[in-house]
Design an enzyme around this catalytic site. Structure first.
Site, short mmCIF file in Angstrom:
data_model
loop_
_atom_site.label_atom_id
_atom_site.label_comp_id
_atom_site.label_asym_id
_atom_site.label_seq_id
_atom_site.Cartn_x
_atom_site.Cartn_y
_atom_site.Cartn_z
N ASP A 1 0.85 -1.19 0.00
CA ASP A 1 0.00 0.00 0.00
C ASP A 1 0.89 1.24 0.00
O ASP A 1 1.65 1.48 0.95
CB ASP A 1 -0.90 -0.01 1.24
CG ASP A 1 -1.86 1.17 1.27
OD1 ASP A 1 -2.54 1.40 0.25
OD2 ASP A 1 -1.92 1.86 2.29
N THR B 1 -2.98 5.73 -4.38
CA THR B 1 -1.85 6.47 -3.79
C THR B 1 -0.55 6.22 -4.56
O THR B 1 0.20 7.14 -4.85
CB THR B 1 -1.66 6.08 -2.31
OG1 THR B 1 -1.58 4.66 -2.21
CG2 THR B 1 -2.83 6.57 -1.48
N THR B 2 -0.30 4.96 -4.91
CA THR B 2 0.92 4.63 -5.65
C THR B 2 0.89 5.28 -7.03
O THR B 2 1.89 5.84 -7.49
CB THR B 2 1.08 3.10 -5.78
OG1 THR B 2 1.03 2.52 -4.48
CG2 THR B 2 2.40 2.75 -6.43
N ASP C 1 -9.18 0.74 1.53
CA ASP C 1 -9.15 1.24 0.14
C ASP C 1 -10.49 0.96 -0.55
O ASP C 1 -11.04 1.82 -1.23
CB ASP C 1 -8.02 0.58 -0.65
CG ASP C 1 -6.64 1.08 -0.22
OD1 ASP C 1 -6.59 2.02 0.62
OD2 ASP C 1 -5.64 0.56 -0.70
#
Length: 556
Positions: free
Chosen positions: A61, A94-95, A386
């Protein structure tokens, strides 16, 4: 002045300006992006993060990795903020946002070397981001709140590649049910979905409780374990004898006076319990303490009581049972009580907890997540977080995009066409933006062990033919229709990622001077207590204080 040098900064300060400052900040931003890039996609790898205490976190994550890393460099922290914003706003992607930000900086570095001014780059990037948002909104597919199957596909996509993947069908169904249950006229607050974790069993044994689980036990062994058709009193005051507000001293001259004093206290406690019994309370949740004698009286009346419940649990109980939290036992009425079909103390993996279930309209629910080890449970919890975020966003916006790099491939093609219509040097910046967006499908292919060039060529070929929904299937290596395969994600995940990444990249590019006080070098302290220069020469040359991962030394 006699040509004497004018010293403005203190001796401890360090200053880096011009091209050196830009290069240093870009290098820091790229390093952060590179650290999470291999975690992207369904075939992404995990990171093991060890802090100074030896605590281990295993995750892929993006935001968790960046939070756990001990990053000190100010420009690098700007990229970390991109991930945190993405997490707060959407819950997923997010990545993606960090990788795009890093690639935007990398492409900008090439243009800076060609003497394209940073201000022109910033203007071009902003134009490209505005156009990208339009393209993404044109690509969006409408989804309704009643499309449970599509919502489950969205939840499953958010879990793919994380520890929950083995049971994603079961978990995605639980997530969608949970979000649909807590939705009301005021919107969707995922705080009303409480997540309880339990080590033991398999991930597929996770369950959704339409009600509240309170991580507490009965306060007295003689109280009933279970109450059916329970009227529930919620108190944020203690069931104890009130202390005097002023400092008081009581002189007792004989044993009878002491006994009278104790009898009076006992009578007050009995009256409190009698009041609860009179309004019909079968179960009492108290946010504060319950006196030992009061516990005895409650047990005698057959009332199940819990003390020191969390404020958040009290809010959930009020929402789930329809009760009102009361601040004074004397003021409680029958109308203040909540109702649940069953309240009981049960064991989860050896821990006793109070289950409040069978409520009429559960506007607060609890997800019980199981897993074989603590690390597995923690990663499943992150995946569920998520998924809750993306389902909430989808229900709010009603729009989704195909996954598998399809939006990014379409964006890159559209932006290259758009760049041809823009005059001046901004055209180069927009083309660089298009190249940077390509990093997502390229990385998906790399992380899946595929040839990134072949995959990109095939993707572009399909999109040039008008197949906007075609993306890369990381499992087979084929370019397929992602919408037909049920691989979709919310529109806001992509628009937020592009906007946040662009803003961070532009902010970093516009910095041409870094002035650091002596205590911001990011160096370590040796045995003498003197500051050592950090690896890379502090603020003046390279990464400075990228610090590594907690207790992993300088792993960066």
């Amino acid at each position: 002045m006699g040509n004497q040098p004018l010293i403005v900064l203190s001796e401890d300060s360090q200053r880096t300006s011009g091209r050196d400052a830009q290069s240093m900040n870009i290098t820091a931003g790229k390093a952060v992006a590179e650290s999470v890039r291999t975690t992207l996609g369904p075939k992404g790898m995990d990171k093991m993060l060890v802090d100074n205490s030896g605590n281990v976190v295993v995750t892929n994550d993006g935001v968790t990795i960046l939070k756990e890393m001990d990053i000190e460099h100010p420009a690098a922290n700007m990229i970390v903020e991109v991930a945190e914003t993405q997490e707060d706003e959407v819950g997923d992607g997010t990545t993606t946002s960090v990788v795009i930000a890093g690639e935007l900086l990398a492409k900008a570095e090439d243009l800076l070397d060609q003497d394209i001014h940073a201000t022109i780059l910033a203007q071009g990037y902003r134009q490209a981001a505005g156009k990208a948002k339009e393209v993404l909104e044109d690509m969006a597919i409408d989804v309704g709140a009643e499309d449970t199957e599509e919502l489950e596909q969205i939840a499953a996509t958010a879990m793919t590649g994380k520890g929950a993947e083995t049971a994603k069908d079961t978990l995605s169904s639980l997530v969608v049910r949970a979000v649909q249950t807590v939705a009301d006229d005021d919107g969707i607050d995922t705080d009303n979905v409480k997540i309880e974790t339990s080590v033991g069993g398999s991930v597929s044994e996770s369950e959704l409780i339409e009600g509240v689980i309170v991580n507490k036990e009965r306060v007295h062994d003689n109280m009933p374990y279970y109450k059916e058709d329970a009227n529930i009193a919620l108190l944020d005051t203690a069931i104890e004898v009130k202390e005097t507000e002023l400092d008081a001293e009581i002189n007792v001259t004989d044993p009878d006076q002491l006994q009278q004093f104790l009898d009076q206290e006992e009578k007050q406690l009995q009256e409190m319990v009698d009041q609860l019994k009179a309004v019909g309370a079968d179960v009492v949740f108290c946010q504060k303490g319950i006196d030992d004698m009061a516990q005895h009286f409650l047990a005698e009346e057959g009332i199940l009581a819990v003390r020191r419940a969390k404020k958040s649990d009290m809010k959930r109980l009020a929402r789930a049972t329809g009760g009102r939290v009361v601040s004074n036992v004397d003021d409680i009425t029958e109308d203040d009580l909540g109702f649940a079909g069953s309240v009981g103390e049960k064991d989860i993996a050896g821990d006793s907890r109070i289950f409040v279930e069978d409520v009429e309209e559960a506007k607060s629910v609890t997800l019980v997540l199981r897993g074989g080890t603590e690390h597995v449970v923690d990663e499943v919890e992150r995946a569920i977080d998520d998924s809750l975020g993306v389902v909430r966003v989808t229900l709010e916006d009603g729009k989704v995009l195909p996954g598998g790099g399809a939006p990014e491939t379409e964006l890159a093609l559209e932006l290259r066409d758009y760049a041809d219509t823009v005059g001046g040097r901004e055209q180069l910046a927009i083309e660089a933006f298009a190249d940077a967006i390509d990093v997502i499908p390229r990385t998906l292919a790399e992380n899946a062990g595929l040839d990134p060039i072949d995959s990109l060529v095939e993707l572009r070929s399909e999109h040039s033919s008008g197949n906007q929904t075609f993306g890369l299937d990381a499992y087979t290596g084929d370019v397929v229709d992602m919408q037909a395969d049920g691989v979709v994600e919310p529109l806001r995940v992509k628009t937020q990622a592009v906007e946040s990444a662009t803003e961070a990249a532009v902010m970093i590019l516009r910095i041409d001077d870094v002035i650091a006080a002596g205590d911001l070098k990011g160096g370590s302290t040796d045995d003498d207590g003197d500051d050592e220069m950090p690896p890379g020469g502090g603020m003046g040359g390279g990464m400075g204080g990228m610090g590594g991962m907690g207790g992993m030394g300088g792993a960066m």
